[in-house]
Design a protein around this motif. Structure first.
Motif, PDB file in Angstrom:
ATOM      1  N   ALA A  10      -5.981   2.447   5.815  1.00  0.00           N
ATOM      2  CA  ALA A  10      -5.895   1.543   6.963  1.00  0.00           C
ATOM      3  C   ALA A  10      -7.065   0.571   6.989  1.00  0.00           C
ATOM      4  O   ALA A  10      -6.887  -0.635   7.242  1.00  0.00           O
ATOM      5  CB  ALA A  10      -5.852   2.363   8.255  1.00  0.00           C
ATOM      6  N   ALA A  11      -8.268   1.063   6.718  1.00  0.00           N
ATOM      7  CA  ALA A  11      -9.452   0.196   6.729  1.00  0.00           C
ATOM      8  C   ALA A  11      -9.373  -0.861   5.642  1.00  0.00           C
ATOM      9  O   ALA A  11      -9.719  -2.030   5.858  1.00  0.00           O
ATOM     10  CB  ALA A  11     -10.712   1.047   6.561  1.00  0.00           C
ATOM     11  N   VAL A  12      -8.895  -0.477   4.454  1.00  0.00           N
ATOM     12  CA  VAL A  12      -8.748  -1.439   3.361  1.00  0.00           C
ATOM     13  C   VAL A  12      -7.726  -2.504   3.729  1.00  0.00           C
ATOM     14  O   VAL A  12      -7.943  -3.709   3.526  1.00  0.00           O
ATOM     15  CB  VAL A  12      -8.343  -0.712   2.065  1.00  0.00           C
TER      16      VAL A  12
ATOM     17  N   ILE B 239       0.869  -1.172   0.000  1.00  0.00           N
ATOM     18  CA  ILE B 239       0.000   0.000   0.000  1.00  0.00           C
ATOM     19  C   ILE B 239       0.907   1.223   0.000  1.00  0.00           C
ATOM     20  O   ILE B 239       1.772   1.370   0.862  1.00  0.00           O
ATOM     21  CB  ILE B 239      -0.951   0.011   1.207  1.00  0.00           C
ATOM     22  N   HIS B 240       0.709   2.079  -0.978  1.00  0.00           N
ATOM     23  CA  HIS B 240       1.519   3.282  -1.144  1.00  0.00           C
ATOM     24  C   HIS B 240       0.586   4.482  -0.966  1.00  0.00           C
ATOM     25  O   HIS B 240      -0.059   4.914  -1.922  1.00  0.00           O
ATOM     26  CB  HIS B 240       2.163   3.292  -2.532  1.00  0.00           C
ATOM     27  N   PRO B 241       0.495   5.056   0.240  1.00  0.00           N
ATOM     28  CA  PRO B 241      -0.518   6.083   0.500  1.00  0.00           C
ATOM     29  C   PRO B 241      -0.134   7.485   0.066  1.00  0.00           C
ATOM     30  O   PRO B 241      -0.965   8.402   0.114  1.00  0.00           O
ATOM     31  CB  PRO B 241      -0.670   6.015   2.025  1.00  0.00           C
TER      32      PRO B 241
ATOM     33  N   VAL C  88      -0.883   5.841   8.747  1.00  0.00           N
ATOM     34  CA  VAL C  88      -1.693   4.705   8.301  1.00  0.00           C
ATOM     35  C   VAL C  88      -1.487   3.519   9.241  1.00  0.00           C
ATOM     36  O   VAL C  88      -2.440   2.854   9.663  1.00  0.00           O
ATOM     37  CB  VAL C  88      -1.342   4.315   6.848  1.00  0.00           C
ATOM     38  N   GLY C  89      -0.230   3.245   9.595  1.00  0.00           N
ATOM     39  CA  GLY C  89       0.065   2.122  10.471  1.00  0.00           C
ATOM     40  C   GLY C  89      -0.593   2.237  11.835  1.00  0.00           C
ATOM     41  O   GLY C  89      -1.085   1.236  12.389  1.00  0.00           O
ATOM     42  N   ARG C  90      -0.627   3.454  12.386  1.00  0.00           N
ATOM     43  CA  ARG C  90      -1.250   3.644  13.703  1.00  0.00           C
ATOM     44  C   ARG C  90      -2.753   3.380  13.676  1.00  0.00           C
ATOM     45  O   ARG C  90      -3.349   2.994  14.693  1.00  0.00           O
ATOM     46  CB  ARG C  90      -0.999   5.073  14.199  1.00  0.00           C
ATOM     47  N   LEU C  91      -3.364   3.571  12.513  1.00  0.00           N
ATOM     48  CA  LEU C  91      -4.806   3.388  12.389  1.00  0.00           C
ATOM     49  C   LEU C  91      -5.194   1.933  12.115  1.00  0.00           C
ATOM     50  O   LEU C  91      -6.376   1.599  12.137  1.00  0.00           O
ATOM     51  CB  LEU C  91      -5.350   4.284  11.268  1.00  0.00           C
ATOM     52  N   MET C  92      -4.217   1.082  11.839  1.00  0.00           N
ATOM     53  CA  MET C  92      -4.501  -0.309  11.513  1.00  0.00           C
ATOM     54  C   MET C  92      -4.606  -1.161  12.774  1.00  0.00           C
ATOM     55  O   MET C  92      -3.905  -0.933  13.758  1.00  0.00           O
ATOM     56  CB  MET C  92      -3.414  -0.862  10.585  1.00  0.00           C
ATOM     57  N   ARG C  93      -5.450  -2.175  12.724  1.00  0.00           N
ATOM     58  CA  ARG C  93      -5.587  -3.105  13.843  1.00  0.00           C
ATOM     59  C   ARG C  93      -4.447  -4.130  13.854  1.00  0.00           C
ATOM     60  O   ARG C  93      -4.085  -4.646  14.908  1.00  0.00           O
ATOM     61  CB  ARG C  93      -6.934  -3.835  13.768  1.00  0.00           C
TER      62      ARG C  93
ATOM     63  N   TRP D 153      -5.517   9.801  -1.025  1.00  0.00           N
ATOM     64  CA  TRP D 153      -6.710   9.230  -0.384  1.00  0.00           C
ATOM     65  C   TRP D 153      -6.500   9.302   1.121  1.00  0.00           C
ATOM     66  O   TRP D 153      -5.360   9.196   1.607  1.00  0.00           O
ATOM     67  CB  TRP D 153      -6.843   7.795  -0.848  1.00  0.00           C
ATOM     68  N   PRO D 154      -7.541   9.431   1.949  1.00  0.00           N
ATOM     69  CA  PRO D 154      -7.352   9.564   3.396  1.00  0.00           C
ATOM     70  C   PRO D 154      -6.628   8.363   4.016  1.00  0.00           C
ATOM     71  O   PRO D 154      -6.864   7.206   3.648  1.00  0.00           O
ATOM     72  CB  PRO D 154      -8.787   9.679   3.930  1.00  0.00           C
ATOM     73  N   ALA D 155      -5.749   8.654   4.984  1.00  0.00           N
ATOM     74  CA  ALA D 155      -4.988   7.596   5.664  1.00  0.00           C
ATOM     75  C   ALA D 155      -5.913   6.571   6.300  1.00  0.00           C
ATOM     76  O   ALA D 155      -5.632   5.357   6.277  1.00  0.00           O
ATOM     77  CB  ALA D 155      -4.066   8.221   6.710  1.00  0.00           C
TER      78      ALA D 155
END
Length: 333
Positions: A211-213, A194-196, A240-245, A205-207
């Motif tokens: 993360a949700a994807v 994933i290249h944000p 992005v990483g902080r928002l991921m589970r 695209w929003p971080a």
């Protein structure tokens, strides 16, 4: 003009002007391939942005020499170094190129730049030729960028060598990637990149959507998420990483473009904004989902719509569509 204009001119030395960023340069590869096929013994020089020295080195099959362009006030890609322009043009004229090719837009400003190179003949996009040794072809207003550029080369008499992009991976790229340690726990085909980021922040695209994807894709096939980006994009990949589970592998940092491409070449899928890495994926044959928000999707989307799924989502409302397209690509054989 005849269909064999290139063969009517003794072109042992050719200079091409295209001073643009990574994605734009990769879209020119099919045209460069066609020119090399038409002029296999010519010495072909590229005038481009200073960063493109590495582009020229990667595509040495088509380019023999790189020359850095000091800039122009009408071109936004770099600040013009006006103190260097006089010597730059004098040096170009002293080279006495046989042929100069303008591949930098419709010619409104770039044709004057290329005429100042002082080549014996000139060709490219434009409306009004300046003399009998000029061949200008009207810039196509529609179509994908690689196909527009191929209209120039085929119009000049170069053979059709296909519209596919390329991105050759070198041994040095693989060595750099291995030395980085990024892939130490990653088996080929076990991860999604994933290249944000993008050159312009308003194209991102929003971080939270990235993360949700990533979280949704990790649930099913158990794929690892690898976040990619330049050192300047490290704060974005960290967000992005902080928002991921599920913690990703964050590969943003001092990897070169080539090493990052080597990393992507072993991935199952790339999800990104409309930016240069989407064209790297096209050159690698890597499946991708590309999210557009600003640019003309008909011009900049990869040509293979089966392998590369592109969608328009300027307001970050299509996360489920991105997930659905990504899952469909992961299931392709």
């Amino acid at each position: 003009m005849t269909s064999s204009w290139l063969h009517q001119h003794d072109s042992n030395s050719v200079v091409i002007f295209r001073a643009l960023q990574l994605g734009d340069m990769l879209c020119a590869v099919p045209a460069l391939r066609a020119l090399r096929a038409a002029m296999p013994r010519a010495r072909i020089s590229l005038v481009g942005l200073p960063w493109a020295d590495q582009f020229a080195n990667r595509f040495r099959r088509y380019i023999d020499e790189f020359i850095a362009f000091p800039g122009h006030e009408a071109f936004p890609e770099q600040a013009a170094r006006l103190d260097q322009l006089h010597d730059f043009y004098a040096g170009m004229r002293a080279r006495r190129f046989d042929l100069a090719l303008q591949m930098h837009g419709n010619g409104q400003y770039s044709n004057a730049v290329v005429r100042a190179f002082g080549a014996r003949a000139m060709a490219g996009f434009g409306a009004v030729a300046g003399g009998e040794d000029e061949c200008l072809i009207r810039f196509p207003e529609t179509g994908a960028e690689p196909l527009r550029l191929l209209e120039l080369t085929t119009g000049l008499g170069a053979p059709a060598c296909g519209p596919q992009l390329e991105f050759p991976i070198t041994e040095a790229d693989e060595r750099e990637l291995e030395a980085s340690g990024v892939t130490r726990a990653l088996a080929p085909g076990s991860y999604v990149c994933i290249h944000p980021g993008a050159r312009s922040a308003d194209k991102c695209w929003p971080a939270a959507r990235f993360a949700a994807v990533a979280d949704q894709l990790a649930i099913g096939p158990g794929l690892t998420t690898v976040l990619t980006g330049s050192p300047a994009e490290a704060p974005l990949t960290a967000a992005v990483g902080r928002l991921m589970r599920r913690a990703p592998v964050d590969a943003a940092g001092p990897l070169s473009i080539g090493a990052m491409a080597a990393l992507m070449s072993h991935a199952r899928l790339l999800i990104c904004n409309d930016t240069g890495v989407s064209h790297i994926a096209a050159g690698l044959g890597l499946r991708s989902v590309v999210i557009f928000s600003k640019a003309d999707i008909r011009r900049w989307a990869p040509l293979d719509q089966q392998l590369h799924r592109c969608l328009w989502d300027p307001f970050g409302e299509q996360a489920q569509t991105v997930i659905d397209q990504a899952r469909a690509l992961l299931m392709l054989r």
